[in-house]
Design a protein around this motif. Structure first.
Motif, mmCIF file in Angstrom:
data_model
loop_
_atom_site.group_PDB
_atom_site.id
_atom_site.type_symbol
_atom_site.label_atom_id
_atom_site.label_comp_id
_atom_site.label_asym_id
_atom_site.label_seq_id
_atom_site.Cartn_x
_atom_site.Cartn_y
_atom_site.Cartn_z
ATOM 1 N N LYS A 1 10.033 -0.874 -8.620
ATOM 2 C CA LYS A 1 11.117 -2.504 -9.273
ATOM 3 C C LYS A 1 10.197 -2.963 -10.051
ATOM 4 C CE LYS A 1 13.161 -1.882 -4.662
ATOM 5 N NZ LYS A 1 14.548 -1.858 -5.379
ATOM 6 N N GLU A 2 8.856 -3.023 -9.147
ATOM 7 C CA GLU A 2 8.000 -4.456 -9.756
ATOM 8 C C GLU A 2 6.650 -3.645 -9.526
ATOM 9 O OE1 GLU A 2 8.126 -5.892 -12.588
ATOM 10 O OE2 GLU A 2 9.247 -8.373 -11.535
ATOM 11 N N ASP A 3 5.466 -4.407 -9.771
ATOM 12 C CA ASP A 3 4.264 -4.322 -9.240
ATOM 13 C C ASP A 3 3.417 -5.488 -9.468
ATOM 14 O OD1 ASP A 3 3.229 -3.987 -11.925
ATOM 15 O OD2 ASP A 3 3.320 -1.960 -11.191
ATOM 16 N N ILE B 1 0.331 -0.806 0.078
ATOM 17 C CA ILE B 1 0.241 -0.511 -0.070
ATOM 18 C C ILE B 1 0.544 1.750 -0.114
ATOM 19 C CG2 ILE B 1 -1.867 -1.116 1.116
ATOM 20 C CD1 ILE B 1 -1.061 -0.166 3.782
ATOM 21 N N SER B 2 2.053 1.494 0.544
ATOM 22 C CA SER B 2 3.576 1.919 0.463
ATOM 23 C C SER B 2 3.426 3.094 -1.198
ATOM 24 C CB SER B 2 4.118 2.319 1.267
ATOM 25 O OG SER B 2 5.371 1.350 0.214
ATOM 26 N N GLY B 3 3.692 1.872 -2.000
ATOM 27 C CA GLY B 3 3.856 2.046 -3.576
ATOM 28 C C GLY B 3 5.443 2.575 -4.023
ATOM 29 N N MET C 1 6.630 -12.433 -1.302
ATOM 30 C CA MET C 1 7.290 -12.737 -0.364
ATOM 31 C C MET C 1 6.662 -11.074 0.775
ATOM 32 S SD MET C 1 8.416 -15.495 0.378
ATOM 33 C CE MET C 1 8.859 -16.579 0.099
ATOM 34 N N PRO C 2 6.963 -11.203 1.775
ATOM 35 C CA PRO C 2 6.458 -10.151 2.367
ATOM 36 C C PRO C 2 7.070 -8.632 3.097
ATOM 37 C CG PRO C 2 6.966 -11.985 4.107
ATOM 38 C CD PRO C 2 7.711 -11.885 2.849
ATOM 39 N N ASN C 3 8.411 -9.289 2.298
ATOM 40 C CA ASN C 3 8.969 -7.524 2.437
ATOM 41 C C ASN C 3 9.257 -6.850 1.857
ATOM 42 O OD1 ASN C 3 9.952 -9.553 0.772
ATOM 43 N ND2 ASN C 3 12.612 -8.897 1.539
ATOM 44 N N ASN C 4 8.403 -6.380 2.847
ATOM 45 C CA ASN C 4 8.042 -4.440 2.128
ATOM 46 C C ASN C 4 8.213 -3.610 2.873
ATOM 47 O OD1 ASN C 4 5.031 -7.693 0.747
ATOM 48 N ND2 ASN C 4 6.236 -5.706 -0.699
ATOM 49 N N PRO C 5 7.501 -2.375 2.281
ATOM 50 C CA PRO C 5 7.788 -1.423 3.741
ATOM 51 C C PRO C 5 6.557 -1.108 4.429
ATOM 52 C CG PRO C 5 8.407 -0.897 1.086
ATOM 53 C CD PRO C 5 7.931 -1.917 0.827
ATOM 54 N N LEU D 1 -5.005 -6.949 8.743
ATOM 55 C CA LEU D 1 -5.664 -5.979 8.067
ATOM 56 C C LEU D 1 -4.576 -5.399 7.203
ATOM 57 C CD1 LEU D 1 -7.146 -3.023 7.412
ATOM 58 C CD2 LEU D 1 -5.448 -1.976 9.653
ATOM 59 N N THR D 2 -3.194 -5.316 7.091
ATOM 60 C CA THR D 2 -2.123 -5.568 6.704
ATOM 61 C C THR D 2 -2.197 -6.136 4.976
ATOM 62 O OG1 THR D 2 -0.737 -5.825 7.397
ATOM 63 C CG2 THR D 2 -0.717 -3.833 7.712
ATOM 64 N N TYR D 3 -2.306 -7.261 5.503
ATOM 65 C CA TYR D 3 -2.645 -8.814 4.530
ATOM 66 C C TYR D 3 -4.148 -8.552 3.735
ATOM 67 C CZ TYR D 3 -1.986 -13.366 2.983
ATOM 68 O OH TYR D 3 -2.255 -14.485 2.382
ATOM 69 N N GLU D 4 -4.789 -8.176 4.146
ATOM 70 C CA GLU D 4 -6.093 -7.890 3.443
ATOM 71 C C GLU D 4 -5.682 -6.422 2.317
ATOM 72 O OE1 GLU D 4 -8.786 -9.946 2.678
ATOM 73 O OE2 GLU D 4 -7.507 -10.821 4.338
ATOM 74 N N GLU D 5 -5.140 -5.285 2.948
ATOM 75 C CA GLU D 5 -5.144 -4.451 2.127
ATOM 76 C C GLU D 5 -4.199 -5.125 0.928
ATOM 77 O OE1 GLU D 5 -4.792 -0.540 4.969
ATOM 78 O OE2 GLU D 5 -3.475 -2.109 5.111
#
Length: 415
Positions: free
Chosen positions: A71-73, A64-66, A92-96, A103-107
């Motif tokens: 790099k990729e989407d 959600i930070s964008g 994989m989950p290593n995002n900002p 909540l963050t998983y559903e977003e």
């Protein structure tokens, strides 16, 4: 409305000539017959029709930070996957903003809907996290990697893992204390030595057994560590492991001052003996997944020495190399590229996918990866669909090519 394809069909159980019929409305297989039907699309005898390939270890970079979508989407990752004849991926989950709670998983899940293929999401395990309310796969980084979701020591890791008893947990096996002790070494390979992987393997296997996890060890690279996994499997521990194309094809002998930064990854390339042990591990049935660890960074970032290899675009092409150069049996390819990835994501799939991915049987998704084993293919930078814009396989001629890719019965072409 029904359509069908026919030709040489390759599954983890057998190879046969036949026809697969599927419903375009539901996207599910309705019939598999051992004959060539006259009105089907008939692939030549040079081709093999596999159940759709799945890559269960990629980094699509979007949250959600964008912040990292340059790099990729999820759109570009989907197109790179289609380009490589991959019809579903796990991100994989290593995002900002890592997906570490409901909540963050559903977003992040909502963002995946932009892709033309299916994307399964791992939730992250980090300091102070707890399991989500619904069943999802998890990823834990045992030592520092790209992102902030990692542990500094094993004691703090175990304290958190206690909360995840019985869950599906994948481990990035690099011992944090070994990495710290070697951080001043002159080369990337020395800073992340074999011992970092093998020590972390011991600890991960202990956690998997003690907390009754469904464990998976990611992007495996060392002979000694693989022997530990084999021994654990023979003891009945519930563990699987991955290997990447780069750790099957390249080793430290090919590194030069000119290409060193391009082939920098975590874990790094190892020696020839380790590489050959990974090939033998597939042949012996101890490696369960071909997974790219697709880590798209820009050309400018790679020049600066960022770790990670962009290789989702070439998944299917590399499979032809495995068959024709590494002599991996076709049924084993169907197992580690189709069946096992399908089984891995099956508990997390929406009902619309019927019985799921990875098999050519009635009720399964009509996903197919069709390879031509008699038509060599030279890969160039211009063919890349990943936003990274580069590939370690630029200029390489693969011994076979991708003939077609189908998702839910629809032929896909990368945009």
């Amino acid at each position: 409305m029904e359509e069908s394809i026919s030709g040489k069909i390759a599954t983890h159980e057998e190879e046969f000539t036949g026809t697969v019929t599927y419903d375009l409305t539901t996207g599910l297989i309705t019939k598999v017959e051992r004959t060539i039907l006259p009105n089907s699309r008939n692939f030549s005898e040079d081709c093999l029709i596999f159940p759709g390939f799945g890559d269960i270890h990629i980094h699509a970079r979007e949250d959600i930070s964008g912040k990292h979508t340059y790099k990729e989407d999820f759109v570009s990752a989907g197109e790179a996957a289609i380009n490589g004849a991959v019809l579903h991926v796990a991100d994989m989950p290593n995002n900002p903003v890592p997906p570490i709670n409901d909540l963050t998983y559903e977003e992040k899940t909502r963002l995946t809907q932009k892709s033309r293929i299916h994307i399964t999401l791992y939730a992250g395990i980090g300091p102070n996290t707890s399991p989500l309310s619904k069943k999802v796969p998890y990823k834990v980084f045992m030592g520092p990697s790209i992102g902030e979701l990692f542990f500094e020591d094993n004691a703090s890791l175990e304290k958190v893992i206690e909360r995840y008893r019985g869950q599906d947990v994948s481990f990035h096996c690099e011992d944090p204390e070994t990495l710290t002790a070697n951080k001043a070494k002159p080369t990337h390979e020395e800073r992340r030595p074999k011992e970092a992987e093998t020590l972390a393997t011991d600890f991960a296997l202990m956690l998997i057994e003690k907390y009754e996890l469904k464990g998976k060890l990611c992007h495996y690279s060392t002979k000694d560590g693989l022997q530990k996994i084999i021994a654990a499997k023979k003891r009945g521990i519930n563990v699987t492991c991955e290997v990447t194309p780069t750790h099957l094809m390249f080793d430290m002998d090919m590194l030069t001052p000119e290409n060193h930064k391009w082939f920098q990854m975590n874990p790094p390339l190892r020696g020839k003996e380790d590489r050959m042990a990974m090939v033998q591990g597939i042949l012996d049935g101890y490696i369960d997944f071909l997974a790219t660890d697709h880590a798209p960074h820009t050309i400018e970032e790679k020049v600066k020495g960022i770790s990670g290899i962009s290789q989702l675009d070439t998944y299917g092409l590399f499979v032809t190399y495995m068959i024709l150069n590494l002599n991996i049996p076709i049924r084993m390819i169907a197992l580690i590229c189709s069946k096992n990835p399908g089984d891995f994501v099956k508990p997390y799939l929406p009902a619309k996918y019927g019985s799921g991915f990875g098999e050519i049987k009635e009720g399964y998704a009509a996903n197919f990866s069709v390879l031509n084993l008699k038509k060599p293919f030279s890969f160039s930078r211009q063919m890349i669909k990943s936003k990274s814009g580069w590939s370690p396989f630029e200029g390489f001629t693969f011994p076979g090519s991708i003939e077609a890719a189908y998702f839910l019965g629809k032929e896909m072409h990368a945009k």
